[in-house]
Write a protein that holds these residues in place. Structure first.
Motif, short mmCIF file in Angstrom:
data_model
loop_
_atom_site.label_atom_id
_atom_site.label_comp_id
_atom_site.label_asym_id
_atom_site.label_seq_id
_atom_site.Cartn_x
_atom_site.Cartn_y
_atom_site.Cartn_z
N LEU A 1 25.53 -46.45 22.60
CA LEU A 1 26.59 -46.23 21.70
C LEU A 1 27.89 -46.55 22.30
CD1 LEU A 1 26.98 -46.35 18.45
CD2 LEU A 1 26.96 -44.25 18.63
N ALA A 2 28.09 -45.77 23.51
CA ALA A 2 29.41 -45.72 24.04
C ALA A 2 29.51 -47.09 24.83
CB ALA A 2 29.34 -44.53 25.34
N GLY B 1 43.97 -42.17 26.43
CA GLY B 1 43.85 -43.79 27.18
C GLY B 1 44.74 -43.67 28.49
N ARG C 1 25.78 -39.66 19.84
CA ARG C 1 26.91 -39.36 19.13
C ARG C 1 27.75 -38.39 20.15
NH1 ARG C 1 25.14 -37.04 13.53
NH2 ARG C 1 23.30 -38.46 13.56
N ARG C 2 28.86 -38.89 20.06
CA ARG C 2 29.89 -38.28 21.25
C ARG C 2 30.04 -36.75 20.79
NH1 ARG C 2 34.13 -41.82 23.57
NH2 ARG C 2 32.86 -43.71 22.97
N MET D 1 32.23 -58.94 15.37
CA MET D 1 32.03 -58.70 16.86
C MET D 1 30.67 -58.03 17.24
SD MET D 1 35.48 -58.17 18.12
CE MET D 1 34.82 -57.58 19.70
N GLY E 1 33.05 -35.79 19.07
CA GLY E 1 33.65 -36.68 17.89
C GLY E 1 34.14 -35.73 17.02
N LYS F 1 28.35 -49.80 24.03
CA LYS F 1 28.89 -50.84 22.93
C LYS F 1 30.20 -50.44 22.50
CE LYS F 1 24.27 -51.85 20.89
NZ LYS F 1 23.47 -51.45 19.54
N SER F 2 30.82 -49.33 22.58
CA SER F 2 32.01 -49.20 22.32
C SER F 2 32.94 -49.57 23.41
CB SER F 2 32.52 -47.66 22.17
OG SER F 2 31.89 -47.19 20.71
N GLN F 3 32.62 -49.55 24.50
CA GLN F 3 33.35 -49.80 25.57
C GLN F 3 33.23 -51.77 25.79
OE1 GLN F 3 35.30 -49.02 28.06
NE2 GLN F 3 34.58 -46.90 28.46
N LEU G 1 38.40 -39.88 29.41
CA LEU G 1 39.51 -40.72 28.98
C LEU G 1 39.46 -41.54 27.66
CD1 LEU G 1 39.50 -40.57 31.71
CD2 LEU G 1 40.21 -43.10 32.08
N GLY G 2 38.17 -40.99 27.07
CA GLY G 2 37.73 -41.98 25.86
C GLY G 2 36.42 -42.67 26.15
N ASN H 1 32.88 -53.60 22.93
CA ASN H 1 33.90 -54.05 22.01
C ASN H 1 35.09 -53.78 22.26
OD1 ASN H 1 31.92 -55.16 20.01
ND2 ASN H 1 31.49 -53.13 19.28
N GLY H 2 35.59 -52.62 22.75
CA GLY H 2 37.01 -52.43 23.22
C GLY H 2 37.55 -53.34 24.24
#
Ligand code: FES
Ligand code: FES
Lengths: 754, 220
Positions: free
Chosen positions: A646-647, A269, A65-66, A696, A69, A649-651, A484-485, A653-654
């Motif tokens: 997790l990060a 961003g 988890r970030r 996704m 967050g 996967k977020s990248q 940057l996120g 998906n993003g």
């Protein structure tokens, strides 16, 4: 950024990571039923930090988890945009609405308004649409708006060119000193490639294009300059590089670099568009210097569109030939890049594929528009679009399976396994149209398309890091890098926590400040490769030092001191433990601190470069209305050792979502007659929103054996739009050769409208 | 290529809203539609000139003091009739409430979402003066880092925030949705936040977080 990036990821030579393990034996004593016994323990003898065996990692390669967050979800994270200082004024820019003009500005009326504090002319002659010409400041943003409206401006428009046709027209004004085209970059033997195409079983000649896209970061570019006269200034800046603006700020304020601090705690961003101070930052410094008051200047959204950067568009004419087995035998690509005043970017065709005899020619066409900037995988999405289409179009001519044809033209077997995986996941093998498109039925049709990606990544020197352990057991890791996120704050924290067998919450990361140890900017997916080895080095050095300190207390050899589960013990006597807090309590008052840095030799064992990705998209096309709905996207990506799954996967998906948005909606539109921006806002420049998001699936390619970290944000965005365009073709035979895939283009491709 | 100058008139949507919005709410602004200039405005009227229903439409001009109910507490602040709720929160409150973001300032992105009397609303499209007497809740009133709401905790769990700039807006939209539909399904959630934009592309993670919260609520 060079304008033509060579493609084909250089593969990491894995030697450093695969070195045979050296061990040595240590004599020590072990308590057996209270009786000390002499024993020998074999320990790994390493000359520097290693990530260690994957199965032994507690935090890295797990879903973390970030750490930031909670402050983000509660609105407590303070972005540059949110900085509020006593006496601060709000500044706005006036951007030239013409592509090129001579400008006269009278600021008197503006300055006479209540609440207006500054109005300064920046420019009297402009070269691009949106160039800042004045800056104003007021007590509130309402007052700054008053000032903007009260500026008396006389524009004398000069001849301009805002699109390809205008730039290349006879008698066009010179956009750049040497004309409106750059020097062409050529590669390969044209005659040979033409001959190969001519002799091929299937031939294609077609032109593909992608529009200019905007980064559209939700936090616009901007700064808060805290300068009230005197010897010091602090600049809060929304940037991808904490350190990049320091010297320029100093120069503008008449200070020395060591009197300037840049701060980027959180930033909303960048995607490649935010490096350096920029003209907006420079304007804010001018106001601050004049008023000796803190100045808040964040671009307004319309200004962000016209002057905040863009991804260059392109237009590529392909001639390609394929033999009857599906192997490309020849390819000729003539490309133009549209990067405004800049050169734009385009990866060299045939991008990742092998295409037999190839020739490519790439030339920049200049216009009076904002220079393109790096945008997530510069040049790659542009190149991917045409190449992936060429492959499908030729495969259909020959009646070949789209997946087989791709594999046929890919030497690197990693792509084979990745393509098969996404094909399985999206339902390719049950799909009815694998060798020819579905029908233009008048109803809704479903199609599937593929695309692949590559990127270098890697890392370089310039990042340093401190790790401190205090007597109360608190641990701090300090490095000036920015988040940057992408999750770099969490990455830094996790690497240190892993080293000491602690939980994420036991370590605090201090980042985003130019007073902290230096760090490189975040561009080109190099942060992971530049930052991680430096942090790991510092953590390793801290552990070595702490082990040496603790060894006598644990009556053991330093090499046998172990940190795990919040405890410290000797490998010889794992039952005799100290808690982390007890162990830290034995440190002298100042605690312990260690420094680390990115060192070429040490980093070689920790980071790699060269990644692969494959994506598939499933769409539904309404062949009567031309509407495209993306039903599913699947992406797989390798990245060596993932730090935070997790990060990653977020990248992924993003990236796929940005590509979906590029495929269906995004396009900068400038009226060529009036020269004005027509969609510099979020209702006319549409981004994919919640309603457009399909199912996704983001997969990490765990078959990648490299035990080294590699950045992967760029490749995630590369192939999705190509896959979607191919899926539309696959669904119903509508080949749209220029993005975005708007209903009118789909209907035209179906022959339903002219 | 036409070389004609562009008309200077600034007919921005926001300016229009500032007037139209207030009229709709029963007030008449002493501010023209086109490029009203602060200098031409009447002197600030004191807060004692409270709106009087009996006397007909209220006339507001210049800087006035109003009272807003923000996150359960009454706060006095100075605004102009044209000041949006978003600008009031971010620039004129003490301390400033900067959780709601100014991303488009014209109702296109949802980053400024707040609750007005329990319903989600874009703060950039509301005038602060119109909100006297209403209950306003901002992200600062939803939870705290050490005391997250169930939805916020789920956002952390599912990595529903990357750069985080859009995140407060999403949390506000979905919080309102789950208050009305505690067991909402994916389609309901998608619709509830369809006025929010995320450039980083966190949507699937946002949906997962919202769904997990909804399912938890269903279980009770
Ligand atoms: S800032 Fe209000 S909707 Fe975008
Ligand atoms: S998390 Fe960055 S815009 Fe949504």
């Amino acid at each position: 950024m060079s304008s033509i990036e060579p493609t084909g990821a250089p593969r990491q030579d894995a030697k450093a990571q695969d070195k045979p393990r050296k061990t040595r034996k240590i004599k020590t004593t072990k308590d057996v039923n209270g009786v000390p016994q002499e024993i020998e323990i074999e320990v790994e003898d390493v000359d520097g930090p290693r990530w260690g065996e994957r199965k032994e990692l507690k935090l890295l390669n797990t879903e973390l988890r970030r750490v930031d967050g909670p402050v983000k979800v509660t609105g407590r994270a303070r972005f540059t945009h949110d900085v509020r200082l006593p006496g601060m004024v709000y500044a706005r820019l006036l951007c030239c609405p013409y592509p090129s003009a001579e400008v006269e500005i009278d600021v008197k009326a503006a300055l006479a308004l209540p609440g207006v504090e500054a109005a300064i002319v920046l420019e009297t002659k402009t070269r691009f649409l949106g160039q800042p010409i004045a800056v104003v400041a007021g007590r509130t943003s309402d007052h700054a708006d008053d000032a903007l409206r009260a500026l008396k401006v006389v524009y004398k428009p000069l001849p301009w060119a805002v699109d390809r046709a205008q730039a290349l027209a006879e008698g066009a004004p010179n956009v750049r000193k040497n004309g409106n085209q750059g020097k062409p970059g050529q590669n390969g033997d044209r005659a040979e490639a033409e001959a190969a195409v001519a002799g091929a079983a299937a031939k294609l000649e077609a032109t593909y294009g992608v529009p200019v896209q905007h980064h559209a970061s939700l936090e616009t570019h901007g700064v808060v300059v805290d300068y009230t006269g005197g010897e010091e200034a602090t600049v809060y800046i929304s940037t991808q590089s904490t350190f990049a603006a320091v010297e320029q700020v100093a120069e503008l304020l008449g200070l020395k670099a060591n009197q300037v601090t840049c701060v980027v705690e959180y930033m909303g961003g960048g995607f490649g568009s935010k490096f350096g101070l920029g003209s907006e930052g420079a304007a804010a410094c001018r106001v601050a210097k004049e008023l000796k008051k803190p100045v808040h200047l964040m671009l307004r959204r319309p200004d962000e569109f016209v002057m905040g950067g863009n991804r260059s568009g392109n237009r590529v004419k392909y001639k390609a030939g394929m033999d009857k087995d599906g192997a490309l035998v020849g390819l000729v690509a003539e490309a133009e890049r549209f990067g405004g005043l800049g050169d734009g970017a385009m990866a060299r065709p045939p991008y990742i594929y092998s295409a037999g005899k190839t020739y490519s020619e790439v030339v920049a066409v200049y216009t009076n528009t904002d220079s393109s900037r790096a945008m997530r995988a510069p040049g790659h999405p542009q190149s991917s679009f045409g190449m992936e289409a060429v492959i499908d179009e030729l495969a259909y001519q020959l009646g070949l399976d789209l997946l087989d044809v791709r594999k046929k033209n890919l030497r690197d077997k990693v792509y084979h396994r990745q393509l098969e995986r996404v094909a399985r996941e999206i339902g390719w093998f049950e799909h009815p149209h694998r060798t020819k498109p579905g029908p233009n039925s008048g109803g809704k049709e479903t199609g599937i398309g593929f695309g692949i990606s590559t990127w270098g990544g890697g890392g370089s020197g310039g990042t340093e890091c401190d790790v401190q352990i205090a007597g109360d057991g608190s641990v701090t890791v300090s490095v000036g890098t920015q988040d940057l996120g992408t999750g770099s704050r969490t990455l830094v924290t996790a690497i240190v926590a892993e080293e000491f067998g602690l939980a994420l919450g036991d370590v605090v990361a201090r980042i985003g400040n130019s007073r902290l140890p230096s760090a490189t900017g975040s561009g080109g997916s190099t942060t992971t490769g530049s930052l991680s080895p430096a942090v790991k080095d510092a953590a390793w050095n801290a552990r070595e030092a702490f082990s040496a300190h603790l060894a006598p207390l644990l009556k053991t050899d330093p090499a046998l001191v172990r940190f795990a589960g919040g405890k410290v013990f000797s490998q010889a006597n794992p039952n005799v433990t100290m808690t982390w807090k007890q162990a830290s309590g034995t440190l002298p008052n100042a605690g312990l601190s260690a420094h680390g840095k990115w060192d070429k030799d040490r980093a070689a064992a920790l980071m790699g470069n060269g990644v692969h990705g494959a994506q598939a998209a499933k769409v539904e096309v309404d062949t009567l209305t031309g509407r495209v709905r993306v039903l599913a996207m699947v992406g797989i990506q390798d990245c060596g050792l993932p730090i935070n799954r997790l990060a990653v996967k977020s990248q992924l998906n993003g990236g796929m979502i940005q590509a979906l948005s590029y495929a269906l909606f995004e396009e900068r539109v400038i009226d060529p007659v009036l020269g004005i921006a027509l969609n510099a806002n979020f209702e006319d420049y549409k981004l994919a929103g919640p309603s457009e998001i399909p199912e996704m699936t983001a997969l990490i390619d765990d078959d990648d054996p490299r035990n080294a970290v590699i950045g992967m944000a760029e490749p995630a965005v590369v192939p999705g739009h190509s896959a979607i365009a191919n899926a539309v073709h696959n669904a119903c035979g509508a080949r749209v050769r220029d993005l975005p895939l708007t209903p009118d283009k789909v209907l035209a491709a179906l022959g339903r409208i002219a | 290529m036409s070389q004609d100058p562009i008309p200077e008139a600034d007919l921005s949507r926001r300016l229009f809203l500032r007037s139209a919005g207030s009229v709709a709410a029963g007030g008449v602004l002493a501010q023209g539609l086109l490029g009203a200039c602060a200098a031409e405005r009447a002197e600030a009227r004191s807060a004692s000139a409270a709106p009087s229903v009996a006397e007909g439409p209220e006339e507001l001009a210049g800087e006035i003091e109003i009272e807003l109910e923000l996150n359960g507490a009454k706060q006095k602040l100075k605004v102009e009739p044209r000041t949006t709720l978003l600008a009031a929160l971010r620039e004129r409150c003490a301390p400033p409430l900067t959780g709601a973001k100014d991303v488009c300032d014209r109702g296109n992105c949802g980053a400024c979402t707040v609750h007005v009397d329990g319903k989600p609303a874009y703060a950039c499209l509301l005038l602060a003066v119109d909100l006297r007497g209403k209950k306003i809740k901002t992200i600062e009133g939803i939870g705290a880092p050490e005391n997250l709401s169930a939805l916020q905790a789920a956002f952390c769990e599912h990595d529903a925030s990357m750069c985080g700039f859009c995140t407060p807006g999403f949390v506000m939209s979905i919080t309102a949705c789950l208050e009305q539909h505690p067991g909402a399904d994916r389609a309901t959630i998608q619709r509830a936040c369809s006025g929010n934009v995320c450039r980083c592309g966190t949507y699937p993670h946002v949906f997962a977080a919202a769904l997990a919260t909804a399912q938890q609520a269903k279980k009770g």
